[in-house]
Motif scaffolding. Structure first.
Motif, PDB file in Angstrom:
ATOM      1  N   ASP A 120       0.831  -1.201   0.000  1.00  0.00           N
ATOM      2  CA  ASP A 120       0.000   0.000   0.000  1.00  0.00           C
ATOM      3  C   ASP A 120       0.868   1.255   0.000  1.00  0.00           C
ATOM      4  O   ASP A 120       0.607   2.225  -0.732  1.00  0.00           O
ATOM      5  CB  ASP A 120      -0.919  -0.020   1.219  1.00  0.00           C
ATOM      6  N   LEU A 121       1.907   1.253   0.808  1.00  0.00           N
ATOM      7  CA  LEU A 121       2.826   2.390   0.841  1.00  0.00           C
ATOM      8  C   LEU A 121       3.511   2.574  -0.511  1.00  0.00           C
ATOM      9  O   LEU A 121       3.673   3.704  -0.993  1.00  0.00           O
ATOM     10  CB  LEU A 121       3.867   2.198   1.945  1.00  0.00           C
ATOM     11  N   TYR A 122       3.926   1.471  -1.104  1.00  0.00           N
ATOM     12  CA  TYR A 122       4.579   1.557  -2.414  1.00  0.00           C
ATOM     13  C   TYR A 122       3.630   2.168  -3.436  1.00  0.00           C
ATOM     14  O   TYR A 122       4.029   3.014  -4.254  1.00  0.00           O
ATOM     15  CB  TYR A 122       5.037   0.172  -2.860  1.00  0.00           C
ATOM     16  N   ASP A 123       2.383   1.747  -3.394  1.00  0.00           N
ATOM     17  CA  ASP A 123       1.378   2.283  -4.318  1.00  0.00           C
ATOM     18  C   ASP A 123       1.212   3.790  -4.141  1.00  0.00           C
ATOM     19  O   ASP A 123       0.923   4.508  -5.106  1.00  0.00           O
ATOM     20  CB  ASP A 123       0.039   1.576  -4.078  1.00  0.00           C
ATOM     21  N   ALA A 124       1.430   4.270  -2.920  1.00  0.00           N
ATOM     22  CA  ALA A 124       1.315   5.702  -2.640  1.00  0.00           C
ATOM     23  C   ALA A 124       2.561   6.480  -3.054  1.00  0.00           C
ATOM     24  O   ALA A 124       2.586   7.712  -2.959  1.00  0.00           O
ATOM     25  CB  ALA A 124       1.048   5.926  -1.149  1.00  0.00           C
ATOM     26  N   GLY A 125       3.604   5.772  -3.494  1.00  0.00           N
ATOM     27  CA  GLY A 125       4.838   6.435  -3.915  1.00  0.00           C
ATOM     28  C   GLY A 125       5.987   6.285  -2.954  1.00  0.00           C
ATOM     29  O   GLY A 125       7.088   6.805  -3.200  1.00  0.00           O
ATOM     30  N   CYS A 126       5.782   5.578  -1.838  1.00  0.00           N
ATOM     31  CA  CYS A 126       6.837   5.414  -0.838  1.00  0.00           C
ATOM     32  C   CYS A 126       7.924   4.477  -1.351  1.00  0.00           C
ATOM     33  O   CYS A 126       7.629   3.385  -1.844  1.00  0.00           O
ATOM     34  CB  CYS A 126       6.234   4.870   0.457  1.00  0.00           C
ATOM     35  N   ARG A 127       9.173   4.897  -1.193  1.00  0.00           N
ATOM     36  CA  ARG A 127      10.311   4.078  -1.605  1.00  0.00           C
ATOM     37  C   ARG A 127      11.352   3.963  -0.479  1.00  0.00           C
ATOM     38  O   ARG A 127      12.441   3.435  -0.717  1.00  0.00           O
ATOM     39  CB  ARG A 127      10.985   4.688  -2.851  1.00  0.00           C
TER      40      ARG A 127
END
Length: 397
Positions: free
Chosen positions: A193-200
């Motif tokens: 979910d975080l990755y989908d939000a742009g978190c890297r």
């Protein structure tokens, strides 16, 4: 992931920052029923916006929200997980007294834990946890900088070590492995979910693993029939199960410390040599944020166990006192650490320095809302020192 990618910034921060007085006052009002959650959120938003701006002006690229929406650093995961139940005013019998901070609270500190959480039902993640925190912070930076924004996560084994057989209802999970499997599944979903939000860029905050460096805990576990090495292996496997599906361009960080409570209180001591081989070689993190601001963390020798494809952020600047460290001393310590890293990977010092960074060692100056006895101005002086030191080592060399 290459070492260069996993250590993109030389001047780092751990996570949480010292809360502004206005934020603490507003949260106290909420607790007293004198304001709404929306009113608190507006103050949090402003405080985070101000903090991100200051971090950027100081030269910190991997900005965080300072954990300004949390009271404790481990908030946000288990309290949002179906199946977890809060236990108010827990008794001593619920805890494992060999855990250093548990012992510290019950035996040598004026306060004992006001509440805890245990598993009473099947663990299911059915709502966002850290994504809202990340998205607000990401909205404060330029689009090309979103990948640098860091979000901190609770340690997956936090409640298990503290409560042992009391951590979960045996009618729900018959074994530790079943319990851990659903925790790991929830973390995988959260990371996706975080990755989908742009978190890297994520960082697990974990004093638990550092406790395995404490002789007192190791002896206490053995006295209760526990095998510390087996438990450590379980936790490493839990981490690997949590992050196994993380995309290759998501940096996984792991922060270890020995306690950072009110008035600079710490809970454990012991060098990384107790865990360094397993920590660095078996746990699938890219970068380790390590406490090195006091003698209680031992020397740099265990850094020789660091594989050539991993990086370390050296927490050399203390949150425990306001006195400013000397830049020349910090530079000397960075070079000393680099020599051990180089020795283990058969590299030159210059090559090893490419896998090192410097940070203040705090769970951001405030692993809990009240923070440590370091003034707000002192925080920024120390951050400025970290940036100046990083420039001297990596840019001016």
């Amino acid at each position: 992931m290459s070492a260069k990618t996993s250590a993109p910034f030389r001047a780092e921060i751990i996570g949480s920052q010292k809360r502004p007085v206005a934020l603490l006052d507003k949260r106290a009002q909420l607790d007293a029923g004198k304001c709404t959650r929306d009113e608190l959120r507006a103050v949090e938003d402003q405080a985070i916006s101000d903090e991100v701006g200051k971090l950027q002006r100081a030269g910190i690229k991997a900005v965080t929200d300072g954990e300004f929406r949390r009271h404790m650093f481990f908030d946000g995961f288990f309290d949002n997980l179906d199946g977890m139940v809060e236990v108010r005013d827990p008794g001593r019998e619920m805890y494992k007294m060999y855990v250093p901070d548990v012992k510290g609270f019950f035996e040598s500190h004026a306060e004992k834990p006001a509440s805890t959480m245990v598993c009473k039902g099947k663990l299911v993640r059915n709502r966002p946890m850290y994504r809202p925190e990340f998205e607000y912070t990401a909205s404060l930076v330029k689009p090309e900088e979103v990948k640098n924004v860091k979000i901190t996560l609770a340690a997956p084994e936090w409640y298990h070590l503290r409560h042992g057989e009391h951590a979960f209802d045996r009618s729900v999970y018959s074994t530790d492995e079943e319990y851990f499997a659903d925790i790991a599944k929830a973390y995988r979903e959260e990371l996706a979910d975080l990755y989908d939000a742009g978190c890297r860029n994520v960082q697990f905050d974990d004093p638990i693993l550092a406790y395995f460096c404490a002789t007192s805990m190791l002896e206490g576990m053995k006295a209760e029939g526990q095998d510390p090495a087996k438990v450590l292996d379980q936790y490493i496997q839990l981490y690997n199960d949590c992050v196994r599906d993380a995309p290759a361009d998501m940096v996984i960080g792991l922060h270890l410390c020995r306690g950072n409570f009110k008035d600079g209180m710490h809970f454990s001591e012991g060098g990384y040599e107790h865990i360094s081989k397993k920590l660095f070689n078996e746990l699938n993190a890219h970068v380790y944020y390590l406490e090195y601001d006091t003698e209680r963390a031992g020397g740099f020798e265990p850094l020789a166990d660091l594989p050539a494809n991993k990086s370390v952020v050296l927490g050399l600047v203390s949150s425990k006192f306001p006195q400013l460290e000397k830049k020349e001393d910090l530079i000397a310590r960075i070079n000393e650490a680099a020599d051990f890293v180089a020795r283990g990977a058969n590299q030159t010092r210059e090559e090893a320095l490419e896998r090192l960074c410097i940070s203040p060692h705090w769970c951001g100056m405030a692993s809990h809302a009240e923070g440590n006895p370091v003034g707000y101005d002192d925080v920024w002086k120390k951050l400025d020192l970290v940036v100046e030191t990083a420039k001297a080592v990596w840019e001016d060399a």
